[in-house]
Design a protein around this motif. Structure first.
Motif, PDB file in Angstrom:
ATOM      1  N   MET A 113       0.831  -1.203   0.000  1.00 45.65           N
ATOM      2  CA  MET A 113       0.000   0.000   0.000  1.00 45.65           C
ATOM      3  C   MET A 113       0.865   1.253   0.000  1.00 45.65           C
ATOM      4  SD  MET A 113      -2.823  -1.183   2.821  1.00 45.65           S
ATOM      5  CE  MET A 113      -3.622  -2.794   2.687  1.00 45.65           C
ATOM      6  N   ALA A 114       1.872   1.261   0.854  1.00 51.29           N
ATOM      7  CA  ALA A 114       2.760   2.420   0.925  1.00 51.29           C
ATOM      8  C   ALA A 114       3.541   2.585  -0.375  1.00 51.29           C
ATOM      9  CB  ALA A 114       3.708   2.277   2.107  1.00 51.29           C
ATOM     10  N   ASP A 115       3.978   1.471  -0.971  1.00 45.86           N
ATOM     11  CA  ASP A 115       4.701   1.541  -2.240  1.00 45.86           C
ATOM     12  C   ASP A 115       3.882   2.210  -3.330  1.00 45.86           C
ATOM     13  OD1 ASP A 115       6.859   0.205  -1.141  1.00 45.86           O
ATOM     14  OD2 ASP A 115       6.281  -1.764  -1.928  1.00 45.86           O
ATOM     15  N   GLN A 116       2.576   2.026  -3.294  1.00 43.85           N
ATOM     16  CA  GLN A 116       1.700   2.597  -4.314  1.00 43.85           C
ATOM     17  C   GLN A 116       1.256   4.020  -3.997  1.00 43.85           C
ATOM     18  OE1 GLN A 116       1.874   0.771  -6.910  1.00 43.85           O
ATOM     19  NE2 GLN A 116       2.886  -0.745  -5.612  1.00 43.85           N
ATOM     20  N   GLY A 117       1.742   4.583  -2.900  1.00 42.30           N
ATOM     21  CA  GLY A 117       1.471   5.982  -2.585  1.00 42.30           C
ATOM     22  C   GLY A 117       0.342   6.215  -1.604  1.00 42.30           C
ATOM     23  N   PHE A 118      -0.304   5.154  -1.123  1.00 41.18           N
ATOM     24  CA  PHE A 118      -1.363   5.349  -0.134  1.00 41.18           C
ATOM     25  C   PHE A 118      -0.754   5.778   1.199  1.00 41.18           C
ATOM     26  CE2 PHE A 118      -3.342   2.355  -3.155  1.00 41.18           C
ATOM     27  CZ  PHE A 118      -4.467   3.105  -3.476  1.00 41.18           C
ATOM     28  N   THR A 119      -1.456   6.636   1.895  1.00 36.32           N
ATOM     29  CA  THR A 119      -0.924   7.228   3.133  1.00 36.32           C
ATOM     30  C   THR A 119      -1.720   6.838   4.374  1.00 36.32           C
ATOM     31  OG1 THR A 119      -2.213   9.223   2.658  1.00 36.32           O
ATOM     32  CG2 THR A 119       0.089   9.208   1.945  1.00 36.32           C
ATOM     33  N   ALA A 120      -2.672   5.933   4.213  1.00 39.19           N
ATOM     34  CA  ALA A 120      -3.493   5.510   5.350  1.00 39.19           C
ATOM     35  C   ALA A 120      -3.942   4.068   5.146  1.00 39.19           C
ATOM     36  CB  ALA A 120      -4.700   6.429   5.516  1.00 39.19           C
ATOM     37  N   PHE A 121      -4.504   3.496   6.201  1.00 40.19           N
ATOM     38  CA  PHE A 121      -4.925   2.100   6.209  1.00 40.19           C
ATOM     39  C   PHE A 121      -6.046   1.960   7.225  1.00 40.19           C
ATOM     40  CE2 PHE A 121      -4.364  -1.842   8.766  1.00 40.19           C
ATOM     41  CZ  PHE A 121      -4.773  -2.782   7.825  1.00 40.19           C
ATOM     42  N   GLU A 122      -7.060   1.148   6.927  1.00 44.47           N
ATOM     43  CA  GLU A 122      -8.099   0.867   7.920  1.00 44.47           C
ATOM     44  C   GLU A 122      -8.306  -0.641   8.028  1.00 44.47           C
ATOM     45  OE1 GLU A 122     -11.741   2.832   6.795  1.00 44.47           O
ATOM     46  OE2 GLU A 122     -12.350   1.185   5.492  1.00 44.47           O
ATOM     47  N   ASP A 123      -8.799  -1.059   9.185  1.00 49.10           N
ATOM     48  CA  ASP A 123      -8.916  -2.490   9.431  1.00 49.10           C
ATOM     49  C   ASP A 123     -10.047  -2.745  10.413  1.00 49.10           C
ATOM     50  OD1 ASP A 123      -8.530  -5.218   9.667  1.00 49.10           O
ATOM     51  OD2 ASP A 123      -6.710  -5.046  10.866  1.00 49.10           O
ATOM     52  N   ASN A 124     -11.217  -3.088   9.886  1.00 51.72           N
ATOM     53  CA  ASN A 124     -12.372  -3.336  10.754  1.00 51.72           C
ATOM     54  C   ASN A 124     -12.100  -4.399  11.809  1.00 51.72           C
ATOM     55  OD1 ASN A 124     -14.029  -1.450   9.535  1.00 51.72           O
ATOM     56  ND2 ASN A 124     -15.026  -2.908   8.176  1.00 51.72           N
ATOM     57  N   GLU A 125     -11.242  -5.354  11.468  1.00 51.54           N
ATOM     58  CA  GLU A 125     -11.015  -6.505  12.348  1.00 51.54           C
ATOM     59  C   GLU A 125      -9.819  -6.345  13.280  1.00 51.54           C
ATOM     60  OE1 GLU A 125     -13.369  -8.744  12.228  1.00 51.54           O
ATOM     61  OE2 GLU A 125     -14.266  -7.604  10.572  1.00 51.54           O
ATOM     62  N   MET A 126      -9.239  -5.184  13.358  1.00 49.51           N
ATOM     63  CA  MET A 126      -8.014  -5.012  14.150  1.00 49.51           C
ATOM     64  C   MET A 126      -8.210  -5.455  15.605  1.00 49.51           C
ATOM     65  SD  MET A 126      -4.822  -4.134  14.139  1.00 49.51           S
ATOM     66  CE  MET A 126      -4.390  -2.986  12.816  1.00 49.51           C
ATOM     67  N   ARG A 127      -9.362  -5.216  16.159  1.00 50.28           N
ATOM     68  CA  ARG A 127      -9.625  -5.564  17.555  1.00 50.28           C
ATOM     69  C   ARG A 127      -9.454  -7.063  17.808  1.00 50.28           C
ATOM     70  NH1 ARG A 127     -14.773  -6.196  20.722  1.00 50.28           N
ATOM     71  NH2 ARG A 127     -15.766  -6.445  18.690  1.00 50.28           N
ATOM     72  N   GLN A 128      -9.741  -7.886  16.783  1.00 54.87           N
ATOM     73  CA  GLN A 128      -9.662  -9.335  16.954  1.00 54.87           C
ATOM     74  C   GLN A 128      -8.278  -9.915  16.639  1.00 54.87           C
ATOM     75  OE1 GLN A 128     -12.677  -8.069  15.343  1.00 54.87           O
ATOM     76  NE2 GLN A 128     -13.534  -8.242  17.395  1.00 54.87           N
ATOM     77  N   ARG A 129      -7.374  -9.107  16.143  1.00 56.91           N
ATOM     78  CA  ARG A 129      -6.066  -9.637  15.748  1.00 56.91           C
ATOM     79  C   ARG A 129      -5.168  -9.817  16.977  1.00 56.91           C
ATOM     80  NH1 ARG A 129      -6.670  -9.755  10.492  1.00 56.91           N
ATOM     81  NH2 ARG A 129      -7.826  -8.088   9.444  1.00 56.91           N
ATOM     82  N   PRO A 130      -4.262 -10.794  16.941  1.00 64.08           N
ATOM     83  CA  PRO A 130      -3.349 -11.007  18.074  1.00 64.08           C
ATOM     84  C   PRO A 130      -2.548  -9.745  18.388  1.00 64.08           C
ATOM     85  CG  PRO A 130      -3.221 -12.834  16.514  1.00 64.08           C
ATOM     86  CD  PRO A 130      -4.052 -11.782  15.866  1.00 64.08           C
ATOM     87  N   VAL A 131      -2.277  -9.529  19.652  1.00 67.66           N
ATOM     88  CA  VAL A 131      -1.544  -8.336  20.081  1.00 67.66           C
ATOM     89  C   VAL A 131      -0.201  -8.241  19.360  1.00 67.66           C
ATOM     90  CG1 VAL A 131      -0.381  -7.252  22.047  1.00 67.66           C
ATOM     91  CG2 VAL A 131      -2.686  -8.184  22.326  1.00 67.66           C
ATOM     92  N   GLU A 132       0.485  -9.354  19.216  1.00 70.23           N
ATOM     93  CA  GLU A 132       1.788  -9.334  18.547  1.00 70.23           C
ATOM     94  C   GLU A 132       1.665  -8.817  17.121  1.00 70.23           C
ATOM     95  OE1 GLU A 132       5.543 -12.338  17.493  1.00 70.23           O
ATOM     96  OE2 GLU A 132       3.642 -13.148  18.234  1.00 70.23           O
ATOM     97  N   MET A 177       3.416   0.502   9.843  1.00 76.59           N
ATOM     98  CA  MET A 177       2.705   1.742   9.511  1.00 76.59           C
ATOM     99  C   MET A 177       3.520   2.971   9.881  1.00 76.59           C
ATOM    100  SD  MET A 177      -1.360   1.062  10.229  1.00 76.59           S
ATOM    101  CE  MET A 177      -1.229   0.126  11.753  1.00 76.59           C
ATOM    102  N   GLU A 178       4.156   2.925  11.024  1.00 76.79           N
ATOM    103  CA  GLU A 178       4.982   4.061  11.436  1.00 76.79           C
ATOM    104  C   GLU A 178       6.169   4.233  10.496  1.00 76.79           C
ATOM    105  OE1 GLU A 178       7.244   5.807  15.413  1.00 76.79           O
ATOM    106  OE2 GLU A 178       6.401   3.794  15.428  1.00 76.79           O
ATOM    107  N   GLU A 179       6.808   3.133  10.145  1.00 74.06           N
ATOM    108  CA  GLU A 179       7.977   3.192   9.261  1.00 74.06           C
ATOM    109  C   GLU A 179       7.612   3.698   7.871  1.00 74.06           C
ATOM    110  OE1 GLU A 179       9.351  -0.808   9.298  1.00 74.06           O
ATOM    111  OE2 GLU A 179      10.465  -0.608  11.196  1.00 74.06           O
ATOM    112  N   ARG A 180       6.428   3.332   7.393  1.00 74.24           N
ATOM    113  CA  ARG A 180       6.056   3.643   6.014  1.00 74.24           C
ATOM    114  C   ARG A 180       5.139   4.861   5.886  1.00 74.24           C
ATOM    115  NH1 ARG A 180       7.040   0.164   2.144  1.00 74.24           N
ATOM    116  NH2 ARG A 180       7.180   2.168   1.056  1.00 74.24           N
TER     117      ARG A 180
END
Length: 304
Positions: free
Chosen positions: A61-80, A89-92
């Motif tokens: 996504m960052a390579d293609q010039g996008f500057t943001a990202f959303e994720d409806n399921e982030m709450r369910q993803r493992p903490v790691e 995201m911070e790096e890119r």
């Protein structure tokens, strides 16, 4: 290279569009297209090119010039994984958009009912969403008040929802976090309490908190009420976030009836610096479809 993808790339070049790094294994040195607004893809949108690893998809996504990202399921993803995604995201330079903050009641009333147990469940989930938001540097979280309570007058239901959201706002305000209320259309989600932008506007005014704003999903509101630009204008001071999808089909811009170039120009001219979530599917399968999404956004982004 696949013939259809090559043809699409040639067409894009003829339109003055950029498709850097799509065929490269890393693409890190490719010069990305510079978007005028912060469009936010989601996981799975580019997995044919990037692979199924979420971190590789973020890099793509960052390579293609996008500057943001959303994720409806982030709450369910493992903490790691949340921590790993936050690092990428911070790096890119990708800003985190919304994730869904709570359990959505699609078929039975919860917030509209005034039921104390349902209210406490919702407030507990809002509290639990705070460390997720901090972990991934999110500011916004999606809230859907759930199904109508057909046994109650709409005014009573509204009062119940407002009271619950006031309590949730008191939880979020000290952390600088914002829940964004999403009206959903009657066709895809019949029977939900919140369906129209004026309704969401009135609720936000009643809650009266910087932590309670509107998620204006342009697809849903085109289906539900149309009159997009006037409604965006009327709701402007309570809109915290936008989401995108063309109608019919809920695919990328240019596949339906919505004039996204005009809408994006309007939003840009209003000085909007927030995120516009790409909450839609791809109109075509495979790499050809992923390329079509990128081309579509570059096309409608050329409004200056």
């Amino acid at each position: 290279m696949d013939r259809r993808v090559f043809t699409a790339m040639t067409t894009a070049a003829g339109l003055g569009l950029s498709v850097p790094g799509l065929w490269a294994s890393t693409g890190r040195s490719a010069k990305s297209y510079r978007y005028n607004l912060n469009y936010a893809p989601h996981l799975g949108m580019f997995q044919e090119y990037a692979g199924k690893n979420p971190l590789d998809q973020l890099h793509f996504m960052a390579d293609q010039g996008f500057t943001a990202f959303e994720d409806n399921e982030m709450r369910q993803r493992p903490v790691e994984l949340q921590e790993q995604m936050a690092k990428v995201m911070e790096e890119r330079g990708l800003r985190m958009g919304v994730f869904v903050a709570h359990t959505i009641y699609w078929n039975e009333p919860n917030l509209a009912s005034g039921d104390s147990q349902k209210r406490e469940e919702f407030l507990a989930e809002i509290k639990a969403a705070i460390p997720v938001a901090k972990r991934v540097n999110a500011k916004w979280m999606t809230v859907v008040p759930g199904h109508m309570d057909l046994r109650l007058n709409m005014a009573y239901q509204t009062a119940n929802v407002v009271e619950t959201l006031k309590q949730a706002s008191a939880i979020l305000e000290p952390h600088g976090l914002v829940m964004v209320l999403e009206p959903l259309n009657f066709r895809n989600h019949p029977g939900l309490f919140l369906s129209e932008s004026p309704q969401a506007y009135a609720i936000c005014k009643a809650v009266d908190s910087p932590s309670c704003k509107i998620l204006f999903d342009i697809y849903h509101q085109q289906v539900q009420e149309g009159n997009l630009l006037p409604n965006i204008e009327k709701c402007w001071d309570e809109i915290g976030y936008f989401q995108i999808g063309d109608n019919p089909g809920r695919k990328e811009p240019t596949t339906g009836e919505i004039n996204y170039k005009n809408i994006f120009k309007y939003i840009y001219d209003k000085g909007y610096k927030g995120i516009l979530g790409m909450e839609h599917g791809n109109s075509k399968a495979g790499k050809e479809g992923e390329l079509a999404v990128i081309q579509a956004y570059q096309q409608v982004d050329q409004f200056l």
